[in-house]
Scaffold this motif. Sequence first.
Motif, PDB file in Angstrom:
ATOM      1  N   THR A 142       0.841  -1.197   0.000  1.00 52.91           N
ATOM      2  CA  THR A 142       0.000   0.000   0.000  1.00 52.91           C
ATOM      3  C   THR A 142       0.878   1.249   0.000  1.00 52.91           C
ATOM      4  OG1 THR A 142      -1.747  -1.150   1.196  1.00 52.91           O
ATOM      5  CG2 THR A 142      -1.824   1.261   1.182  1.00 52.91           C
ATOM      6  N   CYS A 143       0.645   2.137  -0.953  1.00 50.29           N
ATOM      7  CA  CYS A 143       1.392   3.393  -1.045  1.00 50.29           C
ATOM      8  C   CYS A 143       0.969   4.322   0.087  1.00 50.29           C
ATOM      9  CB  CYS A 143       1.133   4.049  -2.400  1.00 50.29           C
ATOM     10  SG  CYS A 143       1.913   5.670  -2.597  1.00 50.29           S
ATOM     11  N   THR A 144       1.925   4.935   0.744  1.00 46.55           N
ATOM     12  CA  THR A 144       1.617   5.821   1.874  1.00 46.55           C
ATOM     13  C   THR A 144       1.070   7.170   1.431  1.00 46.55           C
ATOM     14  OG1 THR A 144       3.909   6.603   1.893  1.00 46.55           O
ATOM     15  CG2 THR A 144       3.371   4.741   3.314  1.00 46.55           C
ATOM     16  N   LYS A 145       1.127   7.473   0.134  1.00 46.89           N
ATOM     17  CA  LYS A 145       0.625   8.769  -0.344  1.00 46.89           C
ATOM     18  C   LYS A 145      -0.753   8.646  -0.975  1.00 46.89           C
ATOM     19  CE  LYS A 145       1.901  12.822  -3.093  1.00 46.89           C
ATOM     20  NZ  LYS A 145       1.746  13.731  -1.951  1.00 46.89           N
ATOM     21  N   GLY A 150       9.921   1.449  -5.991  1.00 50.94           N
ATOM     22  CA  GLY A 150      11.368   1.397  -6.112  1.00 50.94           C
ATOM     23  C   GLY A 150      11.984   0.582  -4.982  1.00 50.94           C
ATOM     24  N   LYS A 151      13.081  -0.094  -5.272  1.00 51.25           N
ATOM     25  CA  LYS A 151      13.764  -0.905  -4.265  1.00 51.25           C
ATOM     26  C   LYS A 151      14.641  -0.022  -3.386  1.00 51.25           C
ATOM     27  CE  LYS A 151      13.830  -5.036  -7.173  1.00 51.25           C
ATOM     28  NZ  LYS A 151      14.673  -6.062  -7.834  1.00 51.25           N
ATOM     29  N   PRO A 160       8.375   3.567   0.439  1.00 52.09           N
ATOM     30  CA  PRO A 160       6.978   3.714   0.895  1.00 52.09           C
ATOM     31  C   PRO A 160       6.047   4.281  -0.165  1.00 52.09           C
ATOM     32  CG  PRO A 160       8.373   5.412   1.860  1.00 52.09           C
ATOM     33  CD  PRO A 160       9.288   4.455   1.176  1.00 52.09           C
ATOM     34  N   LEU A 161       6.588   5.079  -1.105  1.00 55.91           N
ATOM     35  CA  LEU A 161       5.767   5.672  -2.162  1.00 55.91           C
ATOM     36  C   LEU A 161       5.897   4.851  -3.443  1.00 55.91           C
ATOM     37  CD1 LEU A 161       5.923   8.082  -0.143  1.00 55.91           C
ATOM     38  CD2 LEU A 161       5.934   9.595  -2.141  1.00 55.91           C
ATOM     39  N   CYS A 172       3.722   8.183  -7.538  1.00 54.74           N
ATOM     40  CA  CYS A 172       3.681   9.218  -6.505  1.00 54.74           C
ATOM     41  C   CYS A 172       5.062   9.802  -6.253  1.00 54.74           C
ATOM     42  CB  CYS A 172       3.120   8.647  -5.208  1.00 54.74           C
ATOM     43  SG  CYS A 172       1.363   8.204  -5.294  1.00 54.74           S
ATOM     44  N   LYS A 173       6.106   8.955  -6.352  1.00 56.16           N
ATOM     45  CA  LYS A 173       7.467   9.443  -6.143  1.00 56.16           C
ATOM     46  C   LYS A 173       7.862  10.430  -7.239  1.00 56.16           C
ATOM     47  CE  LYS A 173      11.540   9.190  -4.063  1.00 56.16           C
ATOM     48  NZ  LYS A 173      12.330  10.103  -4.894  1.00 56.16           N
TER      49      LYS A 173
END
Length: 217
Positions: free
Chosen positions: A6-9, A20-21, A33-34, A38-39
């Motif tokens: 789950t994306c935090t954003k 991304g790793k 986390p994103l 979103c990143k």
Amino acid sequence: MNETKTCTKCGQAKPKGEYGKSGTRDGKQLYRPLCKACKRAADAGYRAENAEARRECQAGYRAVNRTRWAHGEGDLNAPKQCRTTDGCGRWLKRGDFHVKRDRPDGRESYCRTCAAIRRANRGYRKACRKAHGEPVGATCYLCDSTITSDAVPHVDHLIPRSLGGGDEPFNLRWTHGRCNVKRNNRLSTLGEALRLMPGLLPADYPLVIANRNVIAV
């Protein structure tokens, strides 16, 4: 079954391939986390909000380094030696090295020729490793000595590319970095040819290697 995260954003559950790793821990792959979308949006927003501050920082960096290089380190004709461990070790002009701003003298440690060879070698390593195994423990046919773990191996073309040699596995061999740089694009000598074909011909039999063939003369 693909694992999700789950994306935090945006709060959406997406496959881990969409993130991304960020390294590993206890052998387990960690992810950012994103999600990637979103990143990218967050990075674009940061650059837009801080455009003026980033320009000032870059201008200050250039001014500081320009002043530093002007005090004896900015002369392009100043002598500089290429790395001796896996480079050619030649003393050249500072202008014969690529710019590397984070180094003390603002230049790469390899000359342009050695840097080009190192870049080219990255693409040949996989094919050479598949055909001839790992470089450590292999014999460098140019100097007839073993490639050790502390050496930097290069992939050499038996028939130089400039003379018609291809990138096929049979035309690739592991060599020491310095040996490969010193050889440049010359043809193989008699001793080198015999080391490639041990026991095939008597030691006093003259050879010349050209046009992808071994021709007796």
